[in-house]
Scaffold this motif. Structure first.
Motif, PDB file in Angstrom:
ATOM      1  N   GLY A  93     -23.305   3.566 -32.275  1.00  0.00           N
ATOM      2  CA  GLY A  93     -23.594   4.600 -31.295  1.00  0.00           C
ATOM      3  C   GLY A  93     -25.042   5.044 -31.347  1.00  0.00           C
ATOM      4  N   ALA A  94     -25.300   6.242 -30.844  1.00  0.00           N
ATOM      5  CA  ALA A  94     -26.643   6.819 -30.846  1.00  0.00           C
ATOM      6  C   ALA A  94     -26.521   8.296 -31.211  1.00  0.00           C
ATOM      7  CB  ALA A  94     -27.308   6.655 -29.487  1.00  0.00           C
ATOM      8  N   VAL A  95     -27.396   8.754 -32.102  1.00  0.00           N
ATOM      9  CA  VAL A  95     -27.394  10.160 -32.530  1.00  0.00           C
ATOM     10  C   VAL A  95     -28.787  10.737 -32.333  1.00  0.00           C
ATOM     11  CG1 VAL A  95     -25.516   9.901 -34.191  1.00  0.00           C
ATOM     12  CG2 VAL A  95     -27.861   9.446 -34.908  1.00  0.00           C
ATOM     13  N   PRO A  96     -28.884  12.027 -32.065  1.00  0.00           N
ATOM     14  CA  PRO A  96     -30.204  12.648 -31.885  1.00  0.00           C
ATOM     15  C   PRO A  96     -30.994  12.646 -33.186  1.00  0.00           C
ATOM     16  CG  PRO A  96     -28.439  14.045 -31.028  1.00  0.00           C
ATOM     17  CD  PRO A  96     -27.784  12.965 -31.824  1.00  0.00           C
ATOM     18  N   HIS A  97     -32.278  12.384 -33.082  1.00  0.00           N
ATOM     19  CA  HIS A  97     -33.160  12.490 -34.238  1.00  0.00           C
ATOM     20  C   HIS A  97     -33.362  13.978 -34.525  1.00  0.00           C
ATOM     21  CE1 HIS A  97     -36.644  12.173 -36.849  1.00  0.00           C
ATOM     22  NE2 HIS A  97     -36.513  10.856 -36.861  1.00  0.00           N
ATOM     23  N   PRO A  98     -33.242  14.416 -35.778  1.00  0.00           N
ATOM     24  CA  PRO A  98     -33.328  15.850 -36.069  1.00  0.00           C
ATOM     25  C   PRO A  98     -34.717  16.453 -35.883  1.00  0.00           C
ATOM     26  CG  PRO A  98     -33.199  14.590 -38.100  1.00  0.00           C
ATOM     27  CD  PRO A  98     -32.971  13.616 -36.983  1.00  0.00           C
ATOM     28  N   GLN A  99     -35.740  15.600 -35.837  1.00  0.00           N
ATOM     29  CA  GLN A  99     -37.110  16.124 -35.764  1.00  0.00           C
ATOM     30  C   GLN A  99     -37.845  15.685 -34.501  1.00  0.00           C
ATOM     31  OE1 GLN A  99     -38.800  14.608 -39.370  1.00  0.00           O
ATOM     32  NE2 GLN A  99     -37.518  15.866 -40.722  1.00  0.00           N
ATOM     33  N   LEU A 100     -37.376  14.627 -33.861  1.00  0.00           N
ATOM     34  CA  LEU A 100     -38.058  14.100 -32.686  1.00  0.00           C
ATOM     35  C   LEU A 100     -37.147  14.151 -31.472  1.00  0.00           C
ATOM     36  CD1 LEU A 100     -39.671  10.937 -34.345  1.00  0.00           C
ATOM     37  CD2 LEU A 100     -40.723  13.195 -34.021  1.00  0.00           C
ATOM     38  N   ASP A 101     -37.754  14.142 -30.314  1.00  0.00           N
ATOM     39  CA  ASP A 101     -36.981  14.189 -29.076  1.00  0.00           C
ATOM     40  C   ASP A 101     -36.620  12.765 -28.663  1.00  0.00           C
ATOM     41  OD1 ASP A 101     -35.732  15.016 -26.784  1.00  0.00           O
ATOM     42  OD2 ASP A 101     -37.601  15.199 -25.623  1.00  0.00           O
ATOM     43  N   GLU A 102     -35.723  12.155 -29.420  1.00  0.00           N
ATOM     44  CA  GLU A 102     -35.299  10.778 -29.137  1.00  0.00           C
ATOM     45  C   GLU A 102     -33.958  10.535 -29.805  1.00  0.00           C
ATOM     46  OE1 GLU A 102     -37.450   8.316 -32.739  1.00  0.00           O
ATOM     47  OE2 GLU A 102     -38.608   8.671 -30.915  1.00  0.00           O
ATOM     48  N   GLU A 103     -33.307   9.472 -29.359  1.00  0.00           N
ATOM     49  CA  GLU A 103     -32.037   9.085 -29.951  1.00  0.00           C
ATOM     50  C   GLU A 103     -32.244   7.908 -30.889  1.00  0.00           C
ATOM     51  OE1 GLU A 103     -29.417   8.439 -26.557  1.00  0.00           O
ATOM     52  OE2 GLU A 103     -28.315  10.238 -27.168  1.00  0.00           O
ATOM     53  N   VAL A 104     -31.390   7.852 -31.881  1.00  0.00           N
ATOM     54  CA  VAL A 104     -31.437   6.756 -32.844  1.00  0.00           C
ATOM     55  C   VAL A 104     -30.197   5.896 -32.635  1.00  0.00           C
ATOM     56  CG1 VAL A 104     -31.478   6.131 -35.283  1.00  0.00           C
ATOM     57  CG2 VAL A 104     -32.699   8.183 -34.494  1.00  0.00           C
ATOM     58  N   TYR A 105     -30.405   4.644 -32.228  1.00  0.00           N
ATOM     59  CA  TYR A 105     -29.293   3.705 -32.055  1.00  0.00           C
ATOM     60  C   TYR A 105     -28.964   3.093 -33.422  1.00  0.00           C
ATOM     61  CZ  TYR A 105     -29.855   3.950 -26.990  1.00  0.00           C
ATOM     62  OH  TYR A 105     -29.907   4.382 -25.689  1.00  0.00           O
ATOM     63  N   PHE A 106     -27.665   3.045 -33.744  1.00  0.00           N
ATOM     64  CA  PHE A 106     -27.287   2.584 -35.080  1.00  0.00           C
ATOM     65  C   PHE A 106     -25.989   1.780 -35.047  1.00  0.00           C
ATOM     66  CE2 PHE A 106     -24.683   6.348 -34.615  1.00  0.00           C
ATOM     67  CZ  PHE A 106     -23.512   6.029 -35.295  1.00  0.00           C
ATOM     68  N   ILE A 107     -25.811   1.002 -36.098  1.00  0.00           N
ATOM     69  CA  ILE A 107     -24.539   0.347 -36.410  1.00  0.00           C
ATOM     70  C   ILE A 107     -24.257   0.646 -37.875  1.00  0.00           C
ATOM     71  CG2 ILE A 107     -23.214  -1.801 -36.443  1.00  0.00           C
ATOM     72  CD1 ILE A 107     -25.309  -3.037 -34.615  1.00  0.00           C
ATOM     73  N   ALA A 108     -23.122   1.245 -38.164  1.00  0.00           N
ATOM     74  CA  ALA A 108     -22.720   1.523 -39.545  1.00  0.00           C
ATOM     75  C   ALA A 108     -21.831   0.387 -40.026  1.00  0.00           C
ATOM     76  CB  ALA A 108     -21.980   2.855 -39.629  1.00  0.00           C
ATOM     77  N   LEU A 109     -22.284  -0.291 -41.074  1.00  0.00           N
ATOM     78  CA  LEU A 109     -21.606  -1.487 -41.560  1.00  0.00           C
ATOM     79  C   LEU A 109     -21.162  -1.319 -43.006  1.00  0.00           C
ATOM     80  CD1 LEU A 109     -24.281  -3.971 -40.172  1.00  0.00           C
ATOM     81  CD2 LEU A 109     -21.967  -3.734 -39.258  1.00  0.00           C
ATOM     82  N   GLU A 110     -20.250  -2.182 -43.408  1.00  0.00           N
ATOM     83  CA  GLU A 110     -19.824  -2.251 -44.801  1.00  0.00           C
ATOM     84  C   GLU A 110     -21.038  -2.536 -45.682  1.00  0.00           C
ATOM     85  OE1 GLU A 110     -16.857  -5.112 -47.485  1.00  0.00           O
ATOM     86  OE2 GLU A 110     -17.271  -5.567 -45.381  1.00  0.00           O
ATOM     87  N   TYR A 111     -21.131  -1.840 -46.790  1.00  0.00           N
ATOM     88  CA  TYR A 111     -22.244  -2.035 -47.722  1.00  0.00           C
ATOM     89  C   TYR A 111     -21.867  -3.123 -48.726  1.00  0.00           C
ATOM     90  CZ  TYR A 111     -25.709  -1.046 -51.355  1.00  0.00           C
ATOM     91  OH  TYR A 111     -26.732  -1.146 -52.284  1.00  0.00           O
ATOM     92  N   ILE A 112     -22.595  -4.212 -48.712  1.00  0.00           N
ATOM     93  CA  ILE A 112     -22.360  -5.339 -49.631  1.00  0.00           C
ATOM     94  C   ILE A 112     -23.480  -5.306 -50.671  1.00  0.00           C
ATOM     95  CG2 ILE A 112     -22.021  -7.833 -49.829  1.00  0.00           C
ATOM     96  CD1 ILE A 112     -19.955  -6.594 -48.058  1.00  0.00           C
ATOM     97  N   GLU A 113     -23.131  -5.062 -51.922  1.00  0.00           N
ATOM     98  CA  GLU A 113     -24.154  -4.742 -52.910  1.00  0.00           C
ATOM     99  C   GLU A 113     -24.513  -5.876 -53.869  1.00  0.00           C
ATOM    100  OE1 GLU A 113     -22.808  -1.562 -55.356  1.00  0.00           O
ATOM    101  OE2 GLU A 113     -20.820  -2.428 -55.694  1.00  0.00           O
ATOM    102  N   ASN A 114     -23.931  -7.049 -53.684  1.00  0.00           N
ATOM    103  CA  ASN A 114     -24.179  -8.103 -54.672  1.00  0.00           C
ATOM    104  C   ASN A 114     -25.205  -9.136 -54.228  1.00  0.00           C
ATOM    105  OD1 ASN A 114     -23.608  -8.759 -57.304  1.00  0.00           O
ATOM    106  ND2 ASN A 114     -21.941 -10.139 -56.817  1.00  0.00           N
ATOM    107  N   GLY A 115     -26.049  -8.777 -53.264  1.00  0.00           N
ATOM    108  CA  GLY A 115     -27.165  -9.633 -52.901  1.00  0.00           C
ATOM    109  C   GLY A 115     -26.822 -10.725 -51.901  1.00  0.00           C
TER     110      GLY A 115
END
Length: 368
Positions: A78-100
Motif C-alpha cells: 500500500g501507501a502511507v503518508p510520510h510523517p515529515q514530508l508531504d508525500e506518500e510512501v509506497y511499500f510492500i511488507a514481506l517476510e523477513y529472511i535472515e539467513n542471507g
C-alpha cells in the motif's frame, strides 16, 4: 530519497536499511501483527520515472497471490503518508529472511554439489508453482535466492514478473532484467515463457557449481549479448570432471539456446534433478569445487571474504605387507580352530589308520 531508518510509517517501525536494488530500498521493520518484516519502499524520486511505479505495483500484485513455502511471503502492500514530508510512501511488507542470499554464500565459500542441486529443486518448486498461476519471474539470479534458518531456499523479488495481463514493461528494443542470467530468446524480443525462467535457473546452478560466470562479468554490453546468443557454454564435466554425468546432462539441456530443446517445464527439470541425485554414489557428494572467480564479485562494493579452506579428501588406511602377513596367519589359525576343520583333521587320521592296518595285514600274509 530521505533515509527512513527509525521512522514510524503507519503501523511499521522502520529500523536499519538492509538492502537496495535497482528500484527499491529495503528496511528491517517491526509490525505489531507480522513481527519482523522486510519493508520494501519505492523511493519518491522514482515514482514518476518511466514504468518504475508500475513495476513496483506489479510485484505487489504477483507476490500477493503466491503462497508457497519456497517463495517469500507477502504480508501487505500500500501507501502511507510520510510523517515529515508531504508525500506518500509506497511499500510492500514481506517476510523477513535472515539467513542471507545465494550470492553471499557463493562469495564466502564453495557449496557442496548436493546442496546446490537441492537448492535448485527448492527454487524449481517455487517456479513451477508460480508458472501454474500464470506468473513468470524473469529475474532469477543468486541475489534473489534467499535461505531460511532451516536451509530451505526461497525465491524473492518478483519486481519484473510478467503475467497474462502484464507481458512487458519495456519499450520496443529494450529488455528488463539482469542480462547475465537472461535467456537468449528474451534478447531477440520473444516474450518470456516458463522455459525462460528454466534457462535462468539452470544458469544459476551452473555458476554456483563452477564458481564462475560462463559469459563473463559485463551486465549490459553488446559483447555479452552476442556471447549469450552465439557461444556454447563449456560442458560442466570439462570444468568439474568428477560431477555426475546425469546431473551435467540435465543442467546442460536446460541451457539450450532454443527453448524447444530444453525440458518441457520446470517441473520436468526438477524431476530429472531428483532422479539424478538419487542415482549418485556417496563418493560423488564430496567433489572438490573450483576456486571462485572474480566474476562473482562484479556487483559487490566490498572485497571478497577469505574463502574457508576445503576439507581434505578422506583417505582409506590400508594395512602394510607385514600387517597383511600377520592377518593371514591369524586367519589361518582361526580357520584351523573351526568345527569343519576339526572334522577334516579327524577324518584324515581315520583314513591313515585304515591304510596302515591293511598294509600290516598284507605284510603278515606275505611272510606266512
Amino acid at each position: 530519497m530521505q533515509n527512513l531508518s527509525n521512522l514510524q510509517l503507519g503501523e511499521y517501525h522502520l529500523a536499519e536499511q538492509i538492502g537496495q536494488g535497482g528500484m527499491a530500498v529495503v528496511y528491517k521493520a517491526e509490525h505489531p501483527q507480522f513481527g519482523t518484516t522486510a519493508f520494501k519502499v519505492l523511493p519518491s524520486m522514482l515514482i514518476h520515472v518511466g514504468e518504475l511505479l508500475t513495476r513496483f505495483l506489479n510485484e505487489a500484485d504477483a507476490v500477493r497471490i503466491l503462497h508457497h513455502p519456497h517463495i517469500v511471503q507477502s504480508y501487505e502492500t500500500g501507501a502511507v503518508p510520510h510523517p515529515q514530508l508531504d508525500e506518500e510512501v509506497y511499500f510492500i511488507a514481506l517476510e523477513y529472511i535472515e539467513n542471507g542470499s545465494l550470492l553471499e554464500r557463493m562469495i564466502a565459500s564453495s557449496l557442496a554439489v548436493e546442496d546446490v542441486i537441492k537448492m535448485g529443486i527448492d527454487i524449481g518448486y517455487a517456479l513451477e508453482y508460480a508458472h501454474s498461476k500464470g506468473i513468470i519471474h524473469r529475474d532469477i539470479k543468486p541475489s534473489n535466492i534467499l535461505f531460511r534458518n532451516n536451509g530451505q531456499a526461497v525465491l524473492a523479488d518478483f519486481g519484473i514478473a510478467s503475467t497474462a495481463q502484464y507481458i512487458r514493461l519495456t519499450k520496443t528494443g529494450n529488455v528488463t532484467g539482469t542480462i547475465a542470467y537472461m535467456a537468449p530468446e528474451i534478447m531477440q524480443e520473444v516474450p518470456a515463457s516458463p522455459r525462460s525462467d528454466l534457462y535462468s535457473l539452470a544458469l544459476v546452478l551452473y555458476e554456483t557449481l563452477t564458481n564462475s560466470r560462463p559469459f563473463g562479468t559485463d551486465t549490459a554490453s553488446p559483447q555479452l549479448v552476442q556471447k549469450i546468443l552465439q557461444e556454447r557454454i563449456p560442458p560442466l564435466q570439462d570444468v568439474i570432471p568428477d560431477i555426475s554425468p546425469t546431473i551435467a546432462h540435465v543442467i546442460e539441456q536446460a541451457l539450450a539456446k532454443q527453448p524447444s530443446q530444453r525440458q518441457t517445464s520446470v517441473g520436468e527439470f526438477v524431476s530429472q534433478l531428483q532422479h539424478a541425485l538419487q542415482r549418485r554414489t556417496p563418493s560423488q557428494f564430496t567433489i572438490p569445487l573450483p576456486e571462485p572467480s572474480e566474476d562473482l564479485l562484479v556487483d559487490q562494493f566490498t572485497k571478497p571474504q577469505q574463502r574457508k579452506p576445503k576439507a581434505k579428501p578422506i583417505e582409506v588406511n590400508r594395512p602394510n605387507a607385514a600387517a597383511s602377513s600377520t592377518l593371514g596367519i591369524q586367519a589361518s589359525n582361526d580357520l584351523a580352530s573351526s568345527p569343519r576343520a576339526k572334522f577334516t583333521t579327524t577324518l584324515q587320521f581315520v583314513l591313515i589308520a585304515v591304510v596302515t592296518f591293511f598294509l600290516v595285514l598284507g605284510i603278515f600274509f606275505i611272510f606266512q
